[in-house]
Write a protein that holds these residues in place. Structure first.
Motif, PDB file in Angstrom:
ATOM      1  N   VAL A  13       0.855  -1.191   0.000  1.00 34.32           N
ATOM      2  CA  VAL A  13       0.000   0.000   0.000  1.00 34.32           C
ATOM      3  C   VAL A  13       0.891   1.241   0.000  1.00 34.32           C
ATOM      4  CG1 VAL A  13      -1.646   1.326   1.382  1.00 34.32           C
ATOM      5  CG2 VAL A  13      -1.846  -1.162   1.265  1.00 34.32           C
ATOM      6  N   ASP A  36       5.953   8.201  16.751  1.00 30.77           N
ATOM      7  CA  ASP A  36       5.323   8.756  17.953  1.00 30.77           C
ATOM      8  C   ASP A  36       3.914   8.211  18.210  1.00 30.77           C
ATOM      9  OD1 ASP A  36       7.364  10.784  18.794  1.00 30.77           O
ATOM     10  OD2 ASP A  36       7.034  11.462  16.744  1.00 30.77           O
ATOM     11  N   LYS A  83       8.871  13.950  24.499  1.00 32.90           N
ATOM     12  CA  LYS A  83       9.736  13.338  23.473  1.00 32.90           C
ATOM     13  C   LYS A  83      11.160  13.855  23.632  1.00 32.90           C
ATOM     14  CE  LYS A  83      10.031  13.087  18.380  1.00 32.90           C
ATOM     15  NZ  LYS A  83       9.261  13.214  17.140  1.00 32.90           N
ATOM     16  N   GLY A 104       2.142  12.878   5.158  1.00 34.52           N
ATOM     17  CA  GLY A 104       2.092  11.623   5.916  1.00 34.52           C
ATOM     18  C   GLY A 104       0.735  11.425   6.554  1.00 34.52           C
ATOM     19  N   THR A 105       0.349  10.159   6.719  1.00 33.06           N
ATOM     20  CA  THR A 105      -0.996   9.865   7.216  1.00 33.06           C
ATOM     21  C   THR A 105      -0.946   9.151   8.567  1.00 33.06           C
ATOM     22  OG1 THR A 105      -1.088   7.705   6.128  1.00 33.06           O
ATOM     23  CG2 THR A 105      -1.813   9.627   4.832  1.00 33.06           C
ATOM     24  N   ALA A 116       0.488   5.186   0.854  1.00 35.27           N
ATOM     25  CA  ALA A 116      -0.419   6.216   1.405  1.00 35.27           C
ATOM     26  C   ALA A 116       0.229   7.573   1.160  1.00 35.27           C
ATOM     27  CB  ALA A 116      -0.683   5.925   2.881  1.00 35.27           C
ATOM     28  N   GLY A 117       0.857   8.166   2.188  1.00 33.65           N
ATOM     29  CA  GLY A 117       1.534   9.458   1.994  1.00 33.65           C
ATOM     30  C   GLY A 117       2.929   9.313   1.404  1.00 33.65           C
ATOM     31  N   GLY A 118       3.473   8.111   1.469  1.00 35.03           N
ATOM     32  CA  GLY A 118       4.791   7.841   0.885  1.00 35.03           C
ATOM     33  C   GLY A 118       5.964   8.367   1.696  1.00 35.03           C
ATOM     34  N   GLN A 119       5.708   8.922   2.879  1.00 34.27           N
ATOM     35  CA  GLN A 119       6.789   9.572   3.638  1.00 34.27           C
ATOM     36  C   GLN A 119       7.750   8.581   4.288  1.00 34.27           C
ATOM     37  OE1 GLN A 119       7.179  13.072   3.495  1.00 34.27           O
ATOM     38  NE2 GLN A 119       5.776  12.454   1.873  1.00 34.27           N
ATOM     39  N   SER A 120       7.311   7.356   4.469  1.00 36.50           N
ATOM     40  CA  SER A 120       8.220   6.316   4.970  1.00 36.50           C
ATOM     41  C   SER A 120       8.571   5.338   3.859  1.00 36.50           C
ATOM     42  CB  SER A 120       7.573   5.557   6.137  1.00 36.50           C
ATOM     43  OG  SER A 120       7.471   6.398   7.243  1.00 36.50           O
ATOM     44  N   LEU A 121       7.584   4.989   3.051  1.00 32.91           N
ATOM     45  CA  LEU A 121       7.804   3.950   2.034  1.00 32.91           C
ATOM     46  C   LEU A 121       8.742   4.424   0.916  1.00 32.91           C
ATOM     47  CD1 LEU A 121       7.181   1.128   1.112  1.00 32.91           C
ATOM     48  CD2 LEU A 121       5.053   1.941   0.089  1.00 32.91           C
ATOM     49  N   LEU A 132      -5.513  -1.137   6.387  1.00 38.71           N
ATOM     50  CA  LEU A 132      -5.965  -0.473   7.605  1.00 38.71           C
ATOM     51  C   LEU A 132      -6.950   0.624   7.197  1.00 38.71           C
ATOM     52  CD1 LEU A 132      -5.725  -0.036  10.673  1.00 38.71           C
ATOM     53  CD2 LEU A 132      -3.840   1.545  10.199  1.00 38.71           C
ATOM     54  N   HIS A 188      -1.486  13.839   9.049  1.00 38.91           N
ATOM     55  CA  HIS A 188      -1.116  14.291  10.399  1.00 38.91           C
ATOM     56  C   HIS A 188      -1.627  15.716  10.622  1.00 38.91           C
ATOM     57  CE1 HIS A 188       1.351  10.773  10.786  1.00 38.91           C
ATOM     58  NE2 HIS A 188       2.242  11.153   9.893  1.00 38.91           N
ATOM     59  N   TRP A 190      13.201  12.034  14.821  1.00 40.22           N
ATOM     60  CA  TRP A 190      12.529  10.896  15.452  1.00 40.22           C
ATOM     61  C   TRP A 190      12.853  10.860  16.945  1.00 40.22           C
ATOM     62  CZ3 TRP A 190       9.560   7.504  12.582  1.00 40.22           C
ATOM     63  CH2 TRP A 190       9.655   7.622  11.198  1.00 40.22           C
ATOM     64  N   ALA A 209       7.708  14.749  12.980  1.00 40.50           N
ATOM     65  CA  ALA A 209       8.455  15.336  11.859  1.00 40.50           C
ATOM     66  C   ALA A 209       8.285  16.855  11.753  1.00 40.50           C
ATOM     67  CB  ALA A 209       8.058  14.629  10.574  1.00 40.50           C
TER      68      ALA A 209
END
Ligand SMILES: Cc1cc2nc3c(=O)[nH]c(=O)nc-3n(C[C@H](O)[C@H](O)[C@H](O)COP(=O)(O)OP(=O)(O)OC[C@H]3O[C@@H](n4cnc5c(N)ncnc54)[C@H](O)[C@@H]3O)c2cc1C
Length: 284
Positions: free
Chosen positions: A29, A123, A184, A109-110, A31-36, A166, A77, A192, A101
């Protein structure tokens, strides 16, 4: 680096997306692509296909459903942070999302992407765990609910089966008397968490009636600080709170990396839990 070759699919519905994912165990999947997308560029992930759910309205939005708030997986987010429904119904989610971030990443990002990515340094997993959230997964077989305590299986491994997406998360509303805080510790303002602590504390007649504490980056998955939660029940704000928070790292196996060794993370967990609990309890 240039990513390995992949197919790109943009399904018109959640049902269609589930069908594509069910037929290809190497599809992922998007989604926002910010990690993938960074993982693709580093060739740490090489899916056969990206199933881009980014335009599926069915997965977007925040809904007040009486006893809980439902946050659609594809809600960004930024939308979560600014939602009056989130701020009123589950303020800890809004508070912690402000620590994710920077503004650019928070616009793409989602909420669901952060949770499905199951990064213990993220987080939001510890927040949803502390609030006893319930994950809603959809597939061709229908809907399935997964308690937060069962959703995070291992590093970057959510309890989603092949063909499941999800859809969103139910966050139970906590009633009167609860206070919230997310603490944090990070290298720079938008980095992070080296360690993070999500705290929800209920006060009654000057004492702590109940405490829920989620730990970020203290193991392969987000964790509850169970010993501290138990030790805090019934105590007044004072020395006993510090003693209870000294147990926050008990039983954890924190990671060792460039930024911190396990012992330092355990120290941070104790200190940050104390700060988070006091802030959530409204201590001066
Ligand atoms: C420089 C940088 C700094 C960051 N700092 C932080 C930080 O401080 N704190 C923090 O918490 N996060 C941080 N992030 C991560 C950010 O929060 C991402 O938005 C989030 O991790 C992933 O969301 P996404 O929508 O971009 O998901 P994607 O990157 O599109 O997907 C991530 C993973 O989740 C899966 N996935 C996504 N949506 C679904 C779904 N609906 N169903 C099933 N699987 C799904 C994908 O297949 C993929 O495996 C940072 C990212 C960057 C690039």
């Amino acid at each position: 680096m240039i990513p390995a070759q992949f197919e790109y699919v943009r399904p018109g519905s959640v049902a269609e997306a589930c069908e594509v994912l069910a037929g290809d165990e190497d599809a992922k999947v998007l989604a926002g692509g910010q990690s993938l997308l960074p993982l693709l560029r580093l060739r740490l992930a090489y899916p056969s296909a990206l199933v881009d759910v980014g335009r599926l309205e069915e997965l977007k939005g925040v809904h007040d459903r009486g006893d809980h708030v439902f946050i659609g997986a594809l809600t960004t987010h930024d939308e979560v942070m600014r939602s009056p429904v989130v701020t009123a119904g589950c303020p800890l989610v809004a508070l912690a999302t402000a620590h994710v971030a920077d503004p650019a990443i928070r616009h793409r990002g989602t909420f669901g992407g952060s949770l499905a990515h199951a990064d213990p340094a993220g987080d939001l997993p510890a927040v949803v765990l502390a609030l006893d959230g319930v994950f809603v997964a959809v597939s061709a077989q229908g809907e399935r609910e997964i308690p937060a305590s069962e959703f995070f299986v291992d590093y970057w491994e959510p309890a989603l089966a092949q063909g499941e997406i999800l859809a969103g998360v139910k966050i139970p509303k906590l009633g009167e008397g609860w206070g919230f805080h997310y603490e944090k510790f990070h290298r720079t303002a938008q980095a992070w968490a080296i360690v993070g602590v999500a705290a929800a504390v209920k006060r009654s007649n000057g004492s702590i009636a109940e405490a829920r504490i989620g730990l970020t980056n203290m193991g392969a998955t987000p964790l509850r600080a169970g010993a501290t939660e138990a030790a805090l029940t019934g105590v007044e704000l004072g020395d006993q709170v510090r003693q209870a928070c000294d147990e926050a790292a008990d039983g954890t196996s924190p990671p060792s990396d460039l930024h911190a060794q396990p012992d330092y993370r355990r120290h941070l967990a104790r200190v940050l839990t104390y700060r988070a609990v006091r802030a959530a309890a409204g201590a001066p």
